[in-house]
Enzyme design. Structure first.
Site, mmCIF file in Angstrom:
data_model
loop_
_atom_site.group_PDB
_atom_site.id
_atom_site.type_symbol
_atom_site.label_atom_id
_atom_site.label_comp_id
_atom_site.label_asym_id
_atom_site.label_seq_id
_atom_site.Cartn_x
_atom_site.Cartn_y
_atom_site.Cartn_z
ATOM 1 N N TYR A 55 0.829 -1.209 0.000
ATOM 2 C CA TYR A 55 0.000 0.000 0.000
ATOM 3 C C TYR A 55 0.869 1.266 0.000
ATOM 4 O O TYR A 55 0.391 2.339 -0.357
ATOM 5 C CB TYR A 55 -0.924 0.047 1.212
ATOM 6 C CG TYR A 55 -1.921 -1.079 1.320
ATOM 7 C CD1 TYR A 55 -2.085 -2.017 0.302
ATOM 8 C CD2 TYR A 55 -2.703 -1.219 2.465
ATOM 9 C CE1 TYR A 55 -2.999 -3.056 0.419
ATOM 10 C CE2 TYR A 55 -3.625 -2.256 2.593
ATOM 11 C CZ TYR A 55 -3.758 -3.166 1.577
ATOM 12 O OH TYR A 55 -4.659 -4.199 1.705
ATOM 13 N N LEU A 195 -17.631 -3.509 1.142
ATOM 14 C CA LEU A 195 -18.727 -2.721 0.567
ATOM 15 C C LEU A 195 -18.657 -2.696 -0.956
ATOM 16 O O LEU A 195 -19.339 -1.911 -1.613
ATOM 17 C CB LEU A 195 -18.709 -1.294 1.134
ATOM 18 C CG LEU A 195 -18.885 -1.212 2.662
ATOM 19 C CD1 LEU A 195 -18.755 0.228 3.147
ATOM 20 C CD2 LEU A 195 -20.219 -1.805 3.096
ATOM 21 N N ILE A 235 -13.216 -5.029 6.971
ATOM 22 C CA ILE A 235 -12.271 -3.916 7.126
ATOM 23 C C ILE A 235 -12.550 -2.875 6.035
ATOM 24 O O ILE A 235 -11.778 -2.730 5.092
ATOM 25 C CB ILE A 235 -10.801 -4.397 7.108
ATOM 26 C CG1 ILE A 235 -10.547 -5.425 6.000
ATOM 27 C CG2 ILE A 235 -10.413 -4.984 8.455
ATOM 28 C CD1 ILE A 235 -9.080 -5.775 5.826
ATOM 29 N N ARG A 243 -18.254 8.909 7.978
ATOM 30 C CA ARG A 243 -18.390 7.528 7.504
ATOM 31 C C ARG A 243 -17.657 6.557 8.432
ATOM 32 O O ARG A 243 -18.099 5.434 8.648
ATOM 33 C CB ARG A 243 -17.809 7.400 6.097
ATOM 34 C CG ARG A 243 -18.643 8.059 5.031
ATOM 35 C CD ARG A 243 -19.637 7.057 4.415
ATOM 36 N NE ARG A 243 -20.498 7.726 3.459
ATOM 37 C CZ ARG A 243 -20.161 7.988 2.207
ATOM 38 N NH1 ARG A 243 -18.951 7.670 1.776
ATOM 39 N NH2 ARG A 243 -21.016 8.571 1.397
ATOM 40 N N ASN A 247 -19.591 3.444 9.955
ATOM 41 C CA ASN A 247 -19.196 2.056 9.708
ATOM 42 C C ASN A 247 -18.960 1.279 10.990
ATOM 43 O O ASN A 247 -19.146 0.059 11.034
ATOM 44 C CB ASN A 247 -17.935 2.013 8.844
ATOM 45 C CG ASN A 247 -18.184 2.409 7.404
ATOM 46 O OD1 ASN A 247 -19.318 2.539 6.966
ATOM 47 N ND2 ASN A 247 -17.103 2.621 6.654
#
Length: 281
Positions: A55, A195, A235, A243, A247
């Site tokens: 990442y 999602l 996750i 948000r 979540n």
């Protein structure tokens, strides 16, 4: 939900560590965005932070963690390593690099990011993780994107089952066979892109909207609750403070069996997930 992380239930892993039931995904955030998201997430009550060497944001996440006063033992920091480290010594080196970038002395969970079967070295990588676990350098070890056959190979080679297999999981891909294998071996399922990354209109799907209306929650909350009801630790990734809080707030309601089945019916209605036999890094 600020200062209310106790509201997030913990799950016990094979090797005795406890993982929160929901966490923060950080791909594809860069160092600056990921660091800011972590600060907001920790303030909202998150304790599970998921990152990876690939990442390119471990340094930013480390800075975000370091800027808060939350005790290290309350955090559950996960990272993953690339195929170049698939060897006994390589895993040790990967661990040192991740800890250095994150500014921590140990990792709570360290994962093989992809099996990369064409390289054929994931069993050696797993042996390296088992060694790290025995030396106390990590609290838990696992895999990401592994098939049941590959997991079986690891177990047979070492006698040690992964604590976690992190997979792409959403109502579009139930992965029942894989989840059953996980359950049989005490492997916790983590779901990345829970999602659907905004693709295929998951949050506009009729059964999702119906469940959200029935419980006066958002469609995203309905899907995350569906994940939790199926035994998966989702996750989701977001850097938006509202948000983040939304979540996390999925433990005050339950979906009915009918609502879960209705969401299950979306299985197979979208493009197939990434194939771990051909994709990896």
């Amino acid at each position: 939900m600020s200062d209310n992380h106790a509201a997030v239930p913990l799950r016990e892993l094979n090797n005795g560590a406890f993982i929160p039931s929901i966490g923060l995904g950080t791909w594809p955030l860069d160092d600056i965005a990921a660091g800011a998201a972590v600060v907001h997430a920790l303030d909202a009550g998150y304790r599970l932070i998921d990152t990876a060497e690939n990442y390119g944001n471990e340094k930013g996440i480390g800075e975000g963690i370091g800027s808060t006063s939350i005790p290290r033992e309350e955090l559950f920091i996960t990272s993953k390593f690339n195929v170049q480290w698939h060897s006994l010594q390589g895993v040790q080196d990967a661990w040192e690099h991740s800890c250095q970038r994150l500014g921590v002395e140990y990792l709570d969970l360290f994962l093989i990011h992809w099996p990369n079967p064409q390289e054929g070295k994931y069993v050696a990588a797993w042996e390296g993780l088992v060694k790290l676990l025995k030396r106390g350098r990590v609290r838990a070890i696992g895999t990401s994107n592994f098939t049941t056959g590959q997991l079986q190979e690891l177990i047979e080679a070492t006698g040690v089952a992964p604590d976690v297999n992190q997979i792409q999981h959403s109502p579009f891909w139930l992965e029942d066979e894989r989840l059953a294998f996980h359950a049989k071996h005490g492997i916790l399922t983590e779901g990345w892109a829970p999602l659907g990354r905004g693709k295929h209109d998951l949050l506009q799907a009729a059964p999702v909207l119906a469940a959200a209306r029935a419980h006066d929650v958002t469609p995203a909350q309905a899907v995350l609750r569906w994940q939790i009801e199926r035994g998966v630790v989702p996750i989701p990734k977001t850097s938006d403070p509202s948000r983040l809080a939304e979540n996390l707030d999925v433990f005050a309601f339950n979906l009915s069996a009918e609502e879960i089945l209705a969401i299950d019916s979306l299985n197979g209605t979208a493009d197939k997930p990434a194939d771990p036999m051909t994709f990896g890094h």
